[in-house]
Design a protein around this motif. Structure first.
Motif, mmCIF file in Angstrom:
data_model
loop_
_atom_site.group_PDB
_atom_site.id
_atom_site.type_symbol
_atom_site.label_atom_id
_atom_site.label_comp_id
_atom_site.label_asym_id
_atom_site.label_seq_id
_atom_site.Cartn_x
_atom_site.Cartn_y
_atom_site.Cartn_z
ATOM 1 N N GLY A 1 52.093 57.698 56.425
ATOM 2 C CA GLY A 1 53.114 57.560 55.395
ATOM 3 C C GLY A 1 52.643 57.921 54.004
ATOM 4 N N THR A 2 51.441 58.401 53.885
ATOM 5 C CA THR A 2 50.872 58.784 52.587
ATOM 6 C C THR A 2 51.650 59.953 51.981
ATOM 7 O OG1 THR A 2 48.676 58.073 53.315
ATOM 8 C CG2 THR A 2 48.774 59.585 51.450
ATOM 9 N N PRO A 3 52.125 59.835 50.739
ATOM 10 C CA PRO A 3 52.906 60.925 50.136
ATOM 11 C C PRO A 3 52.035 62.116 49.733
ATOM 12 C CG PRO A 3 52.622 59.152 48.548
ATOM 13 C CD PRO A 3 52.055 58.648 49.855
ATOM 14 N N ILE A 4 52.670 63.265 49.659
ATOM 15 C CA ILE A 4 51.969 64.485 49.264
ATOM 16 C C ILE A 4 51.366 64.349 47.869
ATOM 17 C CG2 ILE A 4 52.345 66.920 48.633
ATOM 18 C CD1 ILE A 4 54.114 67.219 51.053
ATOM 19 N N GLU A 5 51.954 63.523 47.024
ATOM 20 C CA GLU A 5 51.443 63.355 45.663
ATOM 21 C C GLU A 5 49.974 62.919 45.643
ATOM 22 O OE1 GLU A 5 55.589 63.823 45.454
ATOM 23 O OE2 GLU A 5 54.427 62.388 46.667
ATOM 24 N N THR A 6 49.537 62.189 46.677
ATOM 25 C CA THR A 6 48.124 61.792 46.715
ATOM 26 C C THR A 6 47.222 63.007 46.867
ATOM 27 O OG1 THR A 6 48.126 61.436 49.119
ATOM 28 C CG2 THR A 6 48.682 59.544 47.736
ATOM 29 N N MET A 7 47.709 64.033 47.558
ATOM 30 C CA MET A 7 46.948 65.268 47.709
ATOM 31 C C MET A 7 46.851 65.996 46.367
ATOM 32 S SD MET A 7 48.768 66.458 51.284
ATOM 33 C CE MET A 7 47.481 67.552 51.869
ATOM 34 N N LEU A 8 47.946 65.978 45.613
ATOM 35 C CA LEU A 8 47.947 66.648 44.315
ATOM 36 C C LEU A 8 46.949 66.012 43.365
ATOM 37 C CD1 LEU A 8 51.782 67.223 43.717
ATOM 38 C CD2 LEU A 8 50.151 68.625 45.000
ATOM 39 N N ARG A 9 46.800 64.683 43.426
ATOM 40 C CA ARG A 9 45.836 63.997 42.562
ATOM 41 C C ARG A 9 44.432 64.528 42.806
ATOM 42 N NH1 ARG A 9 45.023 58.952 44.178
ATOM 43 N NH2 ARG A 9 43.994 58.358 42.230
ATOM 44 N N HIS A 10 44.084 64.729 44.084
ATOM 45 C CA HIS A 10 42.742 65.230 44.403
ATOM 46 C C HIS A 10 42.592 66.688 43.977
ATOM 47 C CE1 HIS A 10 40.664 61.983 46.620
ATOM 48 N NE2 HIS A 10 41.898 61.543 46.812
ATOM 49 N N VAL A 11 43.624 67.508 44.222
ATOM 50 C CA VAL A 11 43.543 68.901 43.776
ATOM 51 C C VAL A 11 43.343 68.958 42.262
ATOM 52 C CG1 VAL A 11 44.786 71.086 43.554
ATOM 53 C CG2 VAL A 11 44.889 69.816 45.703
ATOM 54 N N ASP A 12 44.129 68.171 41.531
ATOM 55 C CA ASP A 12 44.005 68.172 40.075
ATOM 56 C C ASP A 12 42.597 67.764 39.637
ATOM 57 O OD1 ASP A 12 46.637 68.946 39.743
ATOM 58 O OD2 ASP A 12 47.384 66.935 39.313
ATOM 59 N N HIS A 13 42.045 66.731 40.258
ATOM 60 C CA HIS A 13 40.703 66.283 39.883
ATOM 61 C C HIS A 13 39.667 67.365 40.181
ATOM 62 C CE1 HIS A 13 37.596 63.204 39.064
ATOM 63 N NE2 HIS A 13 36.884 63.894 39.948
ATOM 64 N N LEU A 14 39.766 67.962 41.358
ATOM 65 C CA LEU A 14 38.812 69.002 41.729
ATOM 66 C C LEU A 14 38.907 70.191 40.780
ATOM 67 C CD1 LEU A 14 39.266 68.912 45.618
ATOM 68 C CD2 LEU A 14 37.343 67.978 44.326
ATOM 69 N N VAL A 15 40.129 70.591 40.439
ATOM 70 C CA VAL A 15 40.309 71.734 39.541
ATOM 71 C C VAL A 15 39.805 71.399 38.143
ATOM 72 C CG1 VAL A 15 42.033 73.186 38.397
ATOM 73 C CG2 VAL A 15 42.192 72.761 40.860
ATOM 74 N N GLU A 16 40.104 70.206 37.653
ATOM 75 C CA GLU A 16 39.640 69.811 36.322
ATOM 76 C C GLU A 16 38.116 69.758 36.264
ATOM 77 O OE1 GLU A 16 41.579 66.111 35.624
ATOM 78 O OE2 GLU A 16 43.577 67.024 35.514
ATOM 79 N N ARG A 17 37.483 69.338 37.356
ATOM 80 C CA ARG A 17 36.026 69.193 37.358
ATOM 81 C C ARG A 17 35.317 70.527 37.601
ATOM 82 N NH1 ARG A 17 33.191 64.478 35.706
ATOM 83 N NH2 ARG A 17 31.025 65.109 35.951
#
Length: 355
Positions: free
Chosen positions: A271-287
């Protein structure tokens, strides 16, 4: 539709398991099935044009720990595997990969030009990967044999120890600094992979092993299916210090769709929403920057968000990324171009081959 080349899946494990029960792996992949995550029809529907397909020897004794009342858990490392039974299973999975290639159900690719040509023809572009090298002895003779079969990527270790390295457990919350790193045989494996042109994957290795590879290998650093430890502190995820090293090497991290590696509570929940995936993508891209982030679904090997479901739902993630502000050029890098650049580098191809 953005075509996706994916950094990790376990479809060979599923096909091998079903073949042992009498199923035809060629028909299951080519014609489709209701089980698992990947087959040719669902891959086409979701724009999954290819990926690294793992030869993985299952650990029959592994029992995942249940979270305590705080959501914490530690699954002990699986027991080491014996070499010869592991080699038999690896050969059986490699044979399935070769049979699929001969039947035209997929293309077993040995170069980035193979991958691009296969994607252009609408044929699934498979790269043979080995997740944990229990089938390869310390003398490395079997590495040459698997290379001749098409092996072009490997992770020295899964989440268990072997003759080459030490693996991280499935645990939350926990640092990836859980034990020793490469053995002497492991250092030799890294050097031989550099010589042959076999990609080295750091997805399951301890933090100490990560740094051992970093100071030994001449390849960019790669974690094919891992996420950000700063957001989800499971032992399998990467610390910001590790992400910095991957950026400095111009390597890549493939976003793992496994919900236990995405959620801030470390739970396995479809039931995990796709938004949790976006958080990780954003962190990886920012880093690390957009050039160092890709996709590594772990299809057929993990619980993934039900909003994606299987390979046919892959474009839902792409559209969510587009909605979050990632443009076509960024999406092309995330979906395939970063992987093709890394593979061209590890395989010793020219810059033109990856362009």
């Amino acid at each position: 539709m953005q075509l996706v080349f994916d950094g990790h899946n376990d479809v060979l494990l599923r096909l091998w398991t079903h073949a042992r029960d009498g199923a035809d792996p060629i028909a299951e992949f080519r014609d489709g099935t209701s089980s698992g995550h990947i087959d040719a029809p669902r891959a086409r529907a979701g724009g999954l044009a290819g990926g690294l397909c793992a030869i993985y020897i299952p650990s029959g004794d592994l029992v995942f720990a249940e979270p305590d009342r705080n959501g914490h858990y530690v699954t002990p490392l699986a027991a080491p595997l014996e070499r010869w039974p592991s080699l038999d299973i690896a050969n059986e999975m490699a044979a399935i990969a070769l049979r699929l290639d001969r039947a035209g159900a997929w293309k077993l690719c040995r170069s980035t030009s193979d991958i691009r040509q296969s994607m252009e023809k609408g044929i699934f572009a498979a790269v043979m990967h080995m997740e944990g090298c229990e089938a390869i002895g310390a003398d490395l003779a079997a590495l040459e044999t698997f290379y001749a079969m098409g092996l072009r990527s490997l992770g020295p270790v899964w989440s268990r120890n072997n003759v080459f390295a030490h693996g991280v457990p499935f645990a939350f919350p926990m640092s990836p600094d859980t034990g020793l790193g490469l053995t002497e045989a492991g250092f030799e494996l890294v050097r031989e992979c550099n010589r042959l042109g076999v990609l080295i994957d750091l997805a399951h290795i301890t933090e100490r092993g990560f740094w051992d590879v970093a100071r030994t290998s001449d390849q960019p650093l790669v974690a094919s299916h891992s996420n950000a430890h700063a957001l989800t502190p499971v032992a399998r995820n990467l610390t910001d210090k590790q992400l910095d090293a991957i950026r400095e090497s111009r390597g890549v991290v493939g976003l793992n769709y496994a919900t236990a590696m995405l959620r801030d509570d470390g739970r396995s929940d479809a039931g995990t929403p796709i938004e949790t995936m976006l958080r990780h993508v954003d962190h990886l891209v920012e880093r690390m920057g957009i050039d160092c982030v890709a996709l590594g679904s772990d299809f057929d090997g993990a619980t993934i968000p039900e909003d994606i479901g299987d390979a046919s739902g892959n474009q839902r993630l792409i559209e969510a990324l587009r909605g979050a502000g990632y443009g076509d050029a960024d999406l092309a890098k995330l979906c395939r171009e970063n992987w093709l650049r890394i593979l061209a580098s590890a395989w010793g191809e020219t810059g033109k081959a990856a362009a």
